[in-house]
Design a protein around this motif. Structure first.
Motif, PDB file in Angstrom:
ATOM      1  N   SER A 125       0.809  -1.221   0.000  1.00 43.40           N
ATOM      2  CA  SER A 125       0.000   0.000   0.000  1.00 43.40           C
ATOM      3  C   SER A 125       0.849   1.282   0.000  1.00 43.40           C
ATOM      4  O   SER A 125       0.306   2.374  -0.066  1.00 43.40           O
ATOM      5  N   GLY A 126       2.158   1.150   0.082  1.00 42.90           N
ATOM      6  CA  GLY A 126       3.027   2.323   0.064  1.00 42.90           C
ATOM      7  C   GLY A 126       3.178   2.912  -1.329  1.00 42.90           C
ATOM      8  O   GLY A 126       2.830   2.283  -2.333  1.00 42.90           O
ATOM      9  N   LYS A 127       3.706   4.121  -1.379  1.00 46.95           N
ATOM     10  CA  LYS A 127       3.891   4.817  -2.655  1.00 46.95           C
ATOM     11  C   LYS A 127       5.344   5.273  -2.786  1.00 46.95           C
ATOM     12  O   LYS A 127       5.708   6.364  -2.337  1.00 46.95           O
ATOM     13  N   PRO A 128       6.185   4.443  -3.399  1.00 44.53           N
ATOM     14  CA  PRO A 128       7.597   4.787  -3.491  1.00 44.53           C
ATOM     15  C   PRO A 128       7.947   5.802  -4.569  1.00 44.53           C
ATOM     16  O   PRO A 128       9.064   6.338  -4.568  1.00 44.53           O
ATOM     17  N   LYS A 129       7.033   6.077  -5.473  1.00 38.87           N
ATOM     18  CA  LYS A 129       7.343   7.013  -6.559  1.00 38.87           C
ATOM     19  C   LYS A 129       7.522   8.434  -6.028  1.00 38.87           C
ATOM     20  O   LYS A 129       6.703   8.929  -5.247  1.00 38.87           O
ATOM     21  N   GLY A 189      19.180   3.667  -8.504  1.00 34.71           N
ATOM     22  CA  GLY A 189      19.765   4.378  -9.633  1.00 34.71           C
ATOM     23  C   GLY A 189      20.845   5.348  -9.208  1.00 34.71           C
ATOM     24  O   GLY A 189      21.440   6.031 -10.043  1.00 34.71           O
ATOM     25  N   GLY A 190      21.085   5.443  -7.891  1.00 32.91           N
ATOM     26  CA  GLY A 190      22.137   6.328  -7.404  1.00 32.91           C
ATOM     27  C   GLY A 190      21.714   7.764  -7.220  1.00 32.91           C
ATOM     28  O   GLY A 190      22.545   8.668  -7.233  1.00 32.91           O
ATOM     29  N   VAL A 191      20.418   8.010  -7.037  1.00 35.47           N
ATOM     30  CA  VAL A 191      19.923   9.373  -6.843  1.00 35.47           C
ATOM     31  C   VAL A 191      20.027   9.762  -5.366  1.00 35.47           C
ATOM     32  O   VAL A 191      19.657   8.983  -4.481  1.00 35.47           O
ATOM     33  N   TYR A 242      12.087   3.652 -11.460  1.00 33.90           N
ATOM     34  CA  TYR A 242      13.198   4.506 -11.889  1.00 33.90           C
ATOM     35  C   TYR A 242      12.671   5.744 -12.605  1.00 33.90           C
ATOM     36  O   TYR A 242      11.646   5.690 -13.283  1.00 33.90           O
ATOM     37  N   GLY A 243      13.374   6.834 -12.472  1.00 30.29           N
ATOM     38  CA  GLY A 243      12.992   8.062 -13.155  1.00 30.29           C
ATOM     39  C   GLY A 243      12.003   8.922 -12.392  1.00 30.29           C
ATOM     40  O   GLY A 243      11.670  10.025 -12.825  1.00 30.29           O
ATOM     41  N   SER A 244      11.525   8.445 -11.237  1.00 31.44           N
ATOM     42  CA  SER A 244      10.535   9.224 -10.483  1.00 31.44           C
ATOM     43  C   SER A 244      11.169  10.064  -9.387  1.00 31.44           C
ATOM     44  O   SER A 244      10.499  10.835  -8.729  1.00 31.44           O
ATOM     45  N   TRP A 245      12.488   9.897  -9.202  1.00 32.87           N
ATOM     46  CA  TRP A 245      13.153  10.618  -8.119  1.00 32.87           C
ATOM     47  C   TRP A 245      14.053  11.735  -8.637  1.00 32.87           C
ATOM     48  O   TRP A 245      14.703  12.415  -7.911  1.00 32.87           O
ATOM     49  N   VAL A 250       8.683  -5.241  -4.964  1.00 31.54           N
ATOM     50  CA  VAL A 250       9.498  -5.104  -6.175  1.00 31.54           C
ATOM     51  C   VAL A 250       9.174  -6.200  -7.174  1.00 31.54           C
ATOM     52  O   VAL A 250       9.110  -5.956  -8.393  1.00 31.54           O
ATOM     53  N   GLU A 251       8.939  -7.409  -6.692  1.00 30.19           N
ATOM     54  CA  GLU A 251       8.603  -8.500  -7.610  1.00 30.19           C
ATOM     55  C   GLU A 251       7.275  -8.252  -8.323  1.00 30.19           C
ATOM     56  O   GLU A 251       7.094  -8.658  -9.474  1.00 30.19           O
TER      57      GLU A 251
END
Length: 217
Positions: free
Chosen positions: A75-79, A158-160, A214-217, A207-208
């Motif tokens: 239910s989390g939102k990592p973006k 991604g190293g951000v 990627y690209g959202s941070w 993740v699975e």
């Protein structure tokens, strides 16, 4: 006057000058360094080393897990990043002047990958940290002069790495966003034979099912 008395006076004056010089740069006792990560995107900080404005190096000013929220049921939102990031997991860098550079090496466990980056802290950030502002603290219902005495670094796949300055009762101000490089030595500077720390079951499940945004941070 005897020599011991003169030495005592000299030491008192010297310490007084040092304290004044330190307080001129740092209007509070110590500043705090914290780390956070997007939901499920777990990281392990191998080391966060600080170089302050006096050139002093504080190795392993922080290490270990970054603050993270991993709610069950995916239910989390990592973006993306939160509008108001918290203080993260960290500690005060006691005895240090304001930071000139922060070096971070960490493991991004969802990839897995090891990153390293040196974050140059601009003078504008130190000015923000020195500036006192009137703020209302809801916790005790008082108006105070508050300072953005904390730096929090968000670490993402991604190293951000993204840096904010914030205070107990003041909103965060974004300082910078930097791109880290892959550490070719791997985790623990090559000492673990390429083996990263394990990912938790709840993060692995997310993740699975949904992958890494990627690209959202």
């Amino acid at each position: 006057m005897n020599n011991n008395y003169l030495k005592t006076i000299f030491v008192a004056i010297f310490l007084g000058i040092c304290n004044v010089a330190h307080s001129a740069s740092l209007p509070y006792e110590a500043w705090r360094l914290g780390f956070s990560a997007p939901s499920y995107m777990e990281v392990w900080i191998e080391t966060a080393d600080v170089v302050d404005m006096k050139g002093q190096v504080y190795r392993r000013a922080m290490s270990g897990n970054a603050a993270i929220q991993n709610p069950p049921g995916n239910s989390g939102k990592p973006k993306g990043w939160p509008e108001k990031p918290g203080w993260g997991k960290g500690k005060y860098v006691t005895g240090a002047d304001l930071p000139k550079k922060i070096y971070v090496r960490w493991q991004s466990l969802v990839e897995p990958q090891t990153y390293q980056v040196g974050i140059d802290i601009p003078e504008s950030a130190r000015e923000i940290m020195r500036k006192g502002e009137k703020a209302y603290c809801a916790a005790d219902g008082k108006w105070i002069t508050d300072y953005r005495e904390a730096l929090v670094i968000g670490l993402a796949p991604g190293g951000v790495a993204k840096l904010w300055a914030l205070g107990p009762c003041l909103p965060p101000i974004e300082i910078t966003r930097v791109q880290a490089e892959i550490d070719p030595r791997g985790p623990y500077e090559g000492a673990s034979g390429g083996k990263h720390r394990p990912l938790s079951a709840v993060s692995k499940a997310y993740v699975e099912k949904f992958g890494v945004p990627y690209g959202s941070w």
